[in-house]
Design an enzyme around this catalytic site. Structure first.
Site, PDB file in Angstrom:
ATOM      1  N   LYS A  32       0.852  -1.329   0.263  1.00  0.00           N
ATOM      2  CA  LYS A  32       0.005  -0.232  -0.126  1.00  0.00           C
ATOM      3  C   LYS A  32       1.034   1.428   0.039  1.00  0.00           C
ATOM      4  CE  LYS A  32      -3.416  -2.624  -0.334  1.00  0.00           C
ATOM      5  NZ  LYS A  32      -4.066  -3.821   0.646  1.00  0.00           N
TER       6      LYS A  32
HETATM    7  C1  LIG Z   1      -5.315  -4.843   0.852  1.00  0.00           C
HETATM    8  C2  LIG Z   1      -6.566  -4.662   0.823  1.00  0.00           C
HETATM    9  C3  LIG Z   1      -7.390  -4.896   1.850  1.00  0.00           C
HETATM   10  C4  LIG Z   1      -6.824  -5.563   3.235  1.00  0.00           C
HETATM   11  O1  LIG Z   1      -6.031  -5.054   3.639  1.00  0.00           O
HETATM   12  P1  LIG Z   1      -4.989  -5.922   4.664  1.00  0.00           P
HETATM   13  O2  LIG Z   1      -4.266  -4.657   5.623  1.00  0.00           O
HETATM   14  O3  LIG Z   1      -3.968  -6.880   4.067  1.00  0.00           O
HETATM   15  O4  LIG Z   1      -5.704  -6.816   5.402  1.00  0.00           O
HETATM   16  C5  LIG Z   1      -8.737  -4.475   2.000  1.00  0.00           C
HETATM   17  N1  LIG Z   1      -9.347  -4.245   0.841  1.00  0.00           N
HETATM   18  C6  LIG Z   1      -8.739  -3.759  -0.174  1.00  0.00           C
HETATM   19  C7  LIG Z   1      -9.365  -2.988  -1.525  1.00  0.00           C
HETATM   20  C8  LIG Z   1      -7.373  -3.883  -0.344  1.00  0.00           C
HETATM   21  O5  LIG Z   1      -6.628  -3.633  -1.283  1.00  0.00           O
END
Ligand SMILES: *Cc1c(COP(=O)(O)O)cnc(C)c1O
Length: 381
Positions: A185
């Protein structure tokens, strides 16, 4: 091929952060403690003192406990986009409720307030918009729909830390806004997340705190009581220290992402291969990813082959995301048949994620576009 492999994403860490992480190890306190409190405070400083921020171990847990916090459970419906990561729909099922899919817009890849309004039933309790790739959904109109039908808006802002909607930062307003700090992210704590909510919702914050850590409620005398069979979602201090270093650089990261996206657009906007670029948006776009649609049906080869050929040029690509309704778990839920969610399904068939991360150079973008040109049509971009 002697150029180094270019992945589709890669995090950037500076020496100050790495030294800070060593300090956390040397302090003897590595799990949730002062660094988590510091990261939460830094996020409040950024998002506004009328907000409360709670760090979580991952956004999947943050979203699930957000739904539990507002009382979503069996018999309830939550509206989610038909094209998103599986977590967005799974968390609804995990609290015993039913995800109701709505199609997304082909250009923004986001759900639309009109589609949400059309999907509301007497059972709808919440809507979970995803700010896809960091492009904020039309929140004003969505919140108007939510108010009209008494829905809570739980924002899956996994892609959207640092994004702004009409000049206001995502997470600086709204009901429950969940950021992910997963390694891919825009900023990372390796694994991690944060929920931003109105500071005035002490009832929500209180419940989230207990859902985050075994249901414990501590008393002043040091004892505790347990009222909920809760799970465990706390972030470690080591992770939070990584996040503090990342948060300082977030605006620079996102500016660089935007510059690189602009460079891609200059190279690919009027391409001869039928690639469809996403909506450019405005300066509030966090550019978590650059996803393009590739017309595989007329191309004569599929995504797998494109990705393999890109890889032979030393370039990694991603696939974000397949449409959810055709997948086994969800198919029966929404009585899916081909064409039911035309935009989500087309995106799912055609989308390819190109490399985009702050440490990339314009030369890297050139390299990606040249490789695409060779693979798709012989000529260069
Ligand atoms: C990455 C992601 C998640 C989950 O995030 P985590 O921190 O890995 O649990 C949820 N929704 C979307 C759209 C994502 O890209």
């Amino acid at each position: 091929m002697n150029e180094p492999f270019l992945p589709f994403t890669r995090p950037s860490f500076d020496e100050e952060t790495l030294a800070g992480v060593l300090d956390v190890f040397r302090s003897g306190w590595i799990t949730s403690g002062p660094r988590v409190a510091e990261l939460e405070a830094a996020l409040v400083s950024r998002l506004g003192h009328d907000r409360r921020v709670l760090c979580f171990a991952h956004a999947t847990g943050a979203l699930e406990e957000s739904l539990r916090t507002i009382g979503v459970g069996p018999g309830d419906e939550v509206i989610v986009p038909a094209m998103t990561f599986a977590a967005s729909a799974n968390v609804v099922l995990r609290v015993g409720a039913t995800p109701v899919f709505v199609d997304v817009d082909l250009a923004s890849r986001n759900l639309t307030p009109a589609a949400v309004a059309a999907a509301v039933t007497p059972r709808t309790r919440a809507v979970m918009p995803v700010h896809f790739a960091g492009l904020p959904v039309a929140l004003e109109a969505l919140q108007a729909v939510a108010r009209r039908h008494h829905l809570v808006v739980v924002e899956d802002a996994a892609h959207a830390i640092g994004a702004r909607y009409r000049g206001r930062e995502i997470g600086s307003f709204g009901d429950l806004v969940c950021f992910s700090f997963h390694a891919n992210k825009n900023m990372t704590t390796i694994e991690g997340a944060a929920i931003s909510l109105p500071a005035g919702r002490v009832d929500w914050a209180d419940r989230l705190e207990r859902l985050r850590f075994h249901g414990l409620r501590k008393a002043d005398d040091g004892s505790y009581d347990v009222e909920l069979a809760a799970g465990k979602h706390n972030l470690s201090d080591v992770a939070a220290r990584v996040g503090l270093g990342q948060l300082k650089r977030l605006d620079a990261f996102n500016r660089r992402r935007r510059e690189l996206a602009g460079y891609y657009f200059a190279r690919l906007e009027s391409n001869p291969w039928g690639l469809v670029l996403p909506e450019w948006g405005d300066e509030g776009h966090a550019w978590h990813m650059l996803t393009v649609l590739v017309p595989f049906e007329t191309l004569g080869f599929g995504r797998r082959e494109l990705q393999e050929r890109m890889r032979s040029h030393g370039i990694g690509t991603g696939m974000h995301y397949p449409a959810l309704p055709p997948l086994t778990l969800y198919r029966a839920l929404c009585d899916w048949h081909p064409g039911r969610f035309p935009n989500a399904e087309r995106i799912g068939r055609e989308t390819v994620t190109l490399p985009l991360f702050p440490a990339m150079t314009e030369g890297d973008v050139d390299r990606v576009c040249r490789a695409l040109g060779q693979i798709l049509g012989g000529g260069g971009a």
